[in-house]
Design a protein around this motif. Structure first.
Motif, mmCIF file in Angstrom:
data_model
loop_
_atom_site.group_PDB
_atom_site.id
_atom_site.type_symbol
_atom_site.label_atom_id
_atom_site.label_comp_id
_atom_site.label_asym_id
_atom_site.label_seq_id
_atom_site.Cartn_x
_atom_site.Cartn_y
_atom_site.Cartn_z
ATOM 1 N N LEU A 50 11.539 5.625 1.012
ATOM 2 C CA LEU A 50 12.707 5.461 0.227
ATOM 3 C C LEU A 50 13.457 6.830 -0.235
ATOM 4 O O LEU A 50 12.747 7.597 -0.595
ATOM 5 N N LYS A 74 15.132 5.456 -6.491
ATOM 6 C CA LYS A 74 14.425 4.208 -7.195
ATOM 7 C C LYS A 74 15.513 3.291 -6.932
ATOM 8 O O LYS A 74 15.216 1.929 -7.082
ATOM 9 N N CYS A 113 14.369 0.725 -4.330
ATOM 10 C CA CYS A 113 13.249 -0.336 -4.560
ATOM 11 C C CYS A 113 13.793 -1.661 -4.937
ATOM 12 O O CYS A 113 13.315 -2.664 -5.032
ATOM 13 N N TRP A 138 11.498 -2.122 -1.961
ATOM 14 C CA TRP A 138 10.208 -1.692 -2.279
ATOM 15 C C TRP A 138 9.360 -1.987 -1.193
ATOM 16 O O TRP A 138 8.507 -1.301 -0.644
ATOM 17 N N GLU A 139 9.522 -3.276 -0.673
ATOM 18 C CA GLU A 139 8.678 -3.851 0.307
ATOM 19 C C GLU A 139 8.712 -3.240 1.553
ATOM 20 O O GLU A 139 7.894 -3.448 2.447
ATOM 21 N N SER A 162 8.912 -0.057 2.259
ATOM 22 C CA SER A 162 8.420 1.381 2.233
ATOM 23 C C SER A 162 7.327 1.322 3.039
ATOM 24 O O SER A 162 6.244 0.441 2.581
ATOM 25 N N PHE A 183 4.004 0.258 -1.800
ATOM 26 C CA PHE A 183 4.226 -0.085 -3.324
ATOM 27 C C PHE A 183 3.578 -1.353 -3.545
ATOM 28 O O PHE A 183 3.559 -2.394 -2.735
ATOM 29 N N GLN A 192 7.982 -4.092 -7.194
ATOM 30 C CA GLN A 192 9.373 -3.254 -7.594
ATOM 31 C C GLN A 192 8.914 -2.178 -8.714
ATOM 32 O O GLN A 192 9.487 -1.272 -8.577
ATOM 33 N N ASP A 232 6.242 -0.745 -9.633
ATOM 34 C CA ASP A 232 5.489 0.472 -9.169
ATOM 35 C C ASP A 232 6.406 1.423 -8.379
ATOM 36 O O ASP A 232 6.139 2.729 -8.507
ATOM 37 N N CYS A 233 7.220 0.871 -7.576
ATOM 38 C CA CYS A 233 8.093 1.811 -6.821
ATOM 39 C C CYS A 233 8.998 2.444 -7.634
ATOM 40 O O CYS A 233 9.182 3.727 -7.421
ATOM 41 N N SER A 286 7.262 5.166 -9.334
ATOM 42 C CA SER A 286 6.893 6.478 -8.689
ATOM 43 C C SER A 286 7.832 7.504 -8.535
ATOM 44 O O SER A 286 7.806 8.690 -8.829
#
Length: 237
Positions: free
Chosen positions: A203, A206, A209, A214-215, A217, A222, A225, A227-228, A231
Protein backbone atom coordinates in the motif's frame (compact mmCIF):
# COMPACT_ATOMS: atom_id res chain seq x y z
CA UNK A 1 29.34 -32.33 5.47
CA UNK A 2 30.32 -29.83 2.81
CA UNK A 3 27.82 -27.41 1.38
CA UNK A 4 26.54 -28.35 -2.06
CA UNK A 5 27.10 -26.24 -5.15
CA UNK A 6 23.87 -25.74 -7.07
CA UNK A 7 25.69 -24.51 -10.15
CA UNK A 8 26.93 -28.02 -10.90
CA UNK A 9 23.46 -29.41 -11.48
CA UNK A 10 22.33 -29.57 -15.11
CA UNK A 11 18.88 -30.66 -16.18
CA UNK A 12 18.21 -32.01 -19.67
CA UNK A 13 14.43 -31.86 -19.91
CA UNK A 14 12.17 -33.74 -22.30
CA UNK A 15 9.89 -31.72 -24.54
CA UNK A 16 6.57 -32.89 -23.13
CA UNK A 17 3.88 -31.35 -20.98
CA UNK A 18 3.14 -32.47 -17.44
CA UNK A 19 -0.42 -33.37 -16.47
CA UNK A 20 -0.62 -33.55 -12.69
CA UNK A 21 -3.61 -34.67 -10.65
CA UNK A 22 -3.83 -32.64 -7.43
CA UNK A 23 -5.61 -34.20 -4.44
CA UNK A 24 -8.93 -32.51 -3.71
CA UNK A 25 -7.90 -31.88 -0.09
CA UNK A 26 -4.56 -30.25 -0.91
CA UNK A 27 -3.80 -27.02 0.94
CA UNK A 28 -2.91 -23.94 -1.07
CA UNK A 29 -0.38 -21.17 -0.62
CA UNK A 30 1.06 -18.32 -2.67
CA UNK A 31 4.76 -17.86 -3.39
CA UNK A 32 5.48 -14.15 -3.75
CA UNK A 33 8.00 -13.56 -6.52
CA UNK A 34 10.85 -13.01 -6.00
CA UNK A 35 10.51 -12.61 -2.21
CA UNK A 36 9.67 -16.27 -1.51
CA UNK A 37 12.71 -17.52 -3.44
CA UNK A 38 15.98 -17.99 -1.55
CA UNK A 39 18.31 -15.60 -3.37
CA UNK A 40 21.39 -17.41 -2.06
CA UNK A 41 20.25 -20.62 -3.77
CA UNK A 42 19.09 -19.00 -7.01
CA UNK A 43 20.67 -20.36 -10.19
CA UNK A 44 18.77 -18.29 -12.73
CA UNK A 45 21.41 -17.18 -15.21
CA UNK A 46 21.84 -14.39 -17.74
CA UNK A 47 19.64 -15.90 -20.47
CA UNK A 48 17.11 -17.55 -18.19
CA UNK A 49 13.97 -15.63 -17.24
CA UNK A 50 10.82 -15.75 -15.16
CA UNK A 51 7.79 -13.50 -14.63
CA UNK A 52 4.46 -13.85 -12.86
CA UNK A 53 1.47 -14.27 -15.18
CA UNK A 54 -1.89 -14.50 -13.38
CA UNK A 55 -1.24 -17.15 -10.69
CA UNK A 56 1.51 -18.90 -12.68
CA UNK A 57 5.18 -18.32 -13.41
CA UNK A 58 6.25 -17.89 -17.03
CA UNK A 59 9.74 -19.41 -17.33
CA UNK A 60 11.86 -19.44 -20.46
CA UNK A 61 15.40 -19.54 -21.80
CA UNK A 62 16.83 -17.88 -24.90
CA UNK A 63 18.98 -20.64 -26.35
CA UNK A 64 20.97 -23.77 -25.46
CA UNK A 65 24.09 -22.29 -23.87
CA UNK A 66 25.44 -22.66 -20.34
CA UNK A 67 23.76 -19.39 -19.32
CA UNK A 68 20.33 -20.67 -20.38
CA UNK A 69 19.00 -21.75 -17.01
CA UNK A 70 16.10 -20.84 -14.72
CA UNK A 71 16.30 -22.39 -11.25
CA UNK A 72 14.71 -21.11 -8.03
CA UNK A 73 14.22 -22.63 -4.58
CA UNK A 74 11.92 -22.11 -1.60
CA UNK A 75 13.15 -22.75 1.94
CA UNK A 76 11.48 -25.48 3.98
CA UNK A 77 12.25 -27.79 6.88
CA UNK A 78 10.39 -30.96 5.98
CA UNK A 79 11.33 -34.57 6.51
CA UNK A 80 11.73 -36.38 3.21
CA UNK A 81 9.32 -38.94 4.69
CA UNK A 82 6.67 -36.20 4.89
CA UNK A 83 7.32 -34.57 1.51
CA UNK A 84 4.78 -36.67 -0.39
CA UNK A 85 5.40 -36.93 -4.13
CA UNK A 86 6.46 -33.41 -5.14
CA UNK A 87 5.70 -32.38 -8.71
CA UNK A 88 5.20 -29.46 -11.04
CA UNK A 89 2.00 -28.38 -12.78
CA UNK A 90 3.44 -27.09 -16.03
CA UNK A 91 2.03 -25.99 -19.39
CA UNK A 92 4.67 -26.40 -22.07
CA UNK A 93 4.76 -23.95 -24.98
CA UNK A 94 7.99 -25.01 -26.63
CA UNK A 95 11.17 -26.96 -26.01
CA UNK A 96 12.29 -28.56 -22.76
CA UNK A 97 10.41 -28.71 -19.48
CA UNK A 98 11.66 -28.06 -15.94
CA UNK A 99 12.44 -30.72 -13.35
CA UNK A 100 11.36 -30.74 -9.71
CA UNK A 101 14.28 -30.32 -7.30
CA UNK A 102 14.66 -31.14 -3.62
CA UNK A 103 17.72 -29.92 -1.72
CA UNK A 104 18.28 -32.54 0.96
CA UNK A 105 20.21 -32.87 4.20
CA UNK A 106 20.57 -36.65 4.01
CA UNK A 107 22.25 -37.21 7.38
CA UNK A 108 20.25 -34.58 9.30
CA UNK A 109 23.34 -32.70 10.46
CA UNK A 110 22.04 -29.29 9.42
CA UNK A 111 23.89 -29.06 6.09
CA UNK A 112 22.53 -29.99 2.66
CA UNK A 113 24.38 -32.89 1.02
CA UNK A 114 22.82 -33.16 -2.43
CA UNK A 115 19.86 -32.54 -4.72
CA UNK A 116 17.20 -35.03 -5.82
CA UNK A 117 15.79 -34.32 -9.26
CA UNK A 118 12.41 -35.54 -10.47
CA UNK A 119 11.67 -35.64 -14.21
CA UNK A 120 8.51 -37.75 -14.58
CA UNK A 121 8.26 -37.14 -18.32
CA UNK A 122 11.61 -38.88 -18.76
CA UNK A 123 12.16 -41.17 -15.76
CA UNK A 124 8.71 -41.75 -14.30
CA UNK A 125 8.74 -41.89 -10.49
CA UNK A 126 12.54 -42.27 -10.32
CA UNK A 127 14.54 -39.41 -8.77
CA UNK A 128 18.21 -39.00 -9.61
CA UNK A 129 20.96 -37.50 -7.46
CA UNK A 130 23.02 -34.47 -8.44
CA UNK A 131 26.63 -35.19 -9.30
CA UNK A 132 27.67 -32.53 -6.76
CA UNK A 133 26.26 -34.62 -3.87
CA UNK A 134 28.49 -35.91 -1.08
CA UNK A 135 30.08 -39.31 -1.59
CA UNK A 136 28.22 -40.97 1.28
CA UNK A 137 24.92 -40.10 -0.40
CA UNK A 138 26.08 -41.50 -3.74
CA UNK A 139 27.26 -44.68 -2.03
CA UNK A 140 23.92 -45.05 -0.24
CA UNK A 141 21.74 -44.45 -3.30
CA UNK A 142 19.05 -47.11 -3.88
CA UNK A 143 20.33 -47.90 -7.40
CA UNK A 144 23.57 -47.40 -9.32
CA UNK A 145 22.26 -48.66 -12.65
CA UNK A 146 22.88 -46.40 -15.63
CA UNK A 147 20.30 -44.97 -18.01
CA UNK A 148 18.89 -42.33 -15.67
CA UNK A 149 19.79 -38.71 -14.93
CA UNK A 150 22.78 -39.98 -12.96
CA UNK A 151 24.16 -43.34 -11.88
CA UNK A 152 22.67 -42.76 -8.40
CA UNK A 153 18.90 -42.81 -8.31
CA UNK A 154 15.70 -44.42 -7.03
CA UNK A 155 12.07 -43.71 -6.18
CA UNK A 156 11.39 -41.37 -3.27
CA UNK A 157 10.18 -44.37 -1.31
CA UNK A 158 13.54 -46.04 -1.84
CA UNK A 159 15.42 -42.86 -0.91
CA UNK A 160 13.37 -42.62 2.29
CA UNK A 161 14.26 -46.17 3.20
CA UNK A 162 17.95 -45.54 2.51
CA UNK A 163 17.99 -42.26 4.47
CA UNK A 164 15.10 -42.36 6.97
CA UNK A 165 16.15 -39.15 8.76
CA UNK A 166 16.71 -37.09 5.61
CA UNK A 167 15.40 -33.54 5.75
CA UNK A 168 14.37 -31.39 2.75
CA UNK A 169 15.81 -27.91 3.25
CA UNK A 170 14.45 -26.37 0.02
CA UNK A 171 12.22 -27.31 -2.90
CA UNK A 172 12.00 -25.79 -6.35
CA UNK A 173 12.41 -26.19 -10.08
CA UNK A 174 15.07 -26.01 -12.76
CA UNK A 175 14.94 -25.53 -16.52
CA UNK A 176 18.39 -25.97 -18.06
CA UNK A 177 21.22 -25.31 -18.25
CA UNK A 178 21.73 -25.68 -21.98
CA UNK A 179 18.02 -26.21 -22.60
CA UNK A 180 15.83 -23.92 -24.68
CA UNK A 181 12.31 -23.98 -23.29
CA UNK A 182 9.24 -21.86 -22.74
CA UNK A 183 6.14 -22.46 -20.65
CA UNK A 184 4.11 -21.60 -17.58
CA UNK A 185 4.71 -23.19 -14.20
CA UNK A 186 1.16 -23.16 -12.84
CA UNK A 187 2.03 -24.61 -9.42
CA UNK A 188 4.51 -26.59 -7.36
CA UNK A 189 3.05 -29.40 -5.26
CA UNK A 190 5.07 -30.18 -2.15
CA UNK A 191 4.19 -31.91 1.15
CA UNK A 192 0.45 -31.70 0.59
CA UNK A 193 0.38 -28.03 -0.42
CA UNK A 194 -0.17 -26.57 -3.88
CA UNK A 195 1.95 -23.45 -4.30
CA UNK A 196 0.92 -20.89 -6.92
CA UNK A 197 2.61 -17.57 -7.68
CA UNK A 198 1.91 -13.88 -7.16
CA UNK A 199 3.47 -10.49 -6.57
CA UNK A 200 3.42 -8.54 -3.33
CA UNK A 201 0.75 -5.88 -2.76
CA UNK A 202 2.29 -2.89 -0.98
CA UNK A 203 0.00 0.00 0.00
CA UNK A 204 1.17 3.52 -0.83
CA UNK A 205 -0.29 5.33 2.19
CA UNK A 206 -2.79 5.32 5.04
CA UNK A 207 -5.68 6.28 2.75
CA UNK A 208 -5.25 2.93 1.02
CA UNK A 209 -6.06 1.23 4.35
CA UNK A 210 -9.70 2.32 4.14
CA UNK A 211 -12.66 0.40 2.76
CA UNK A 212 -10.99 -2.97 3.29
CA UNK A 213 -7.79 -1.93 1.56
CA UNK A 214 -5.74 -3.08 4.55
CA UNK A 215 -6.79 -6.66 3.78
CA UNK A 216 -5.20 -6.54 0.32
CA UNK A 217 -1.72 -5.80 1.66
CA UNK A 218 0.68 -8.73 1.57
CA UNK A 219 3.82 -6.83 2.58
CA UNK A 220 3.25 -6.37 5.43
CA UNK A 221 0.11 -8.21 6.50
CA UNK A 222 -2.07 -6.08 8.79
CA UNK A 223 -4.34 -7.20 11.64
CA UNK A 224 -6.99 -4.57 10.91
CA UNK A 225 -7.49 -1.07 9.48
CA UNK A 226 -6.11 0.61 12.60
CA UNK A 227 -2.94 -1.45 12.44
CA UNK A 228 -2.54 -0.42 8.81
CA UNK A 229 -3.05 3.31 9.50
CA UNK A 230 -0.69 3.17 12.50
CA UNK A 231 2.07 1.65 10.41
CA UNK A 232 2.16 4.68 8.11
CA UNK A 233 2.01 7.08 11.05
CA UNK A 234 4.97 5.38 12.74
CA UNK A 235 6.99 5.21 9.52
CA UNK A 236 7.00 9.03 9.35
CA UNK A 237 8.80 9.13 12.66
Amino acid sequence: MRKISLGLVGIVAAAVSLAIVVPANAASSVLYVPDSFNSALSDTRATGHYEVVASGLHIYTDSTTSTDKVAEYVDTNTLLAAAGEPNLEYTNTAGGIPGTQLIVDFDADGTADGILVGEPGTYGDDWWLSNSADLFVKDGAPSHMGGFGSDNHGTLGQWRTAFPNADVTAFGFSLGSGVKGDGVLNAINFAGTEYTFGTQTVLAGKDNCKNGGWETSTSPVFKNQGDCVSSFASSKG
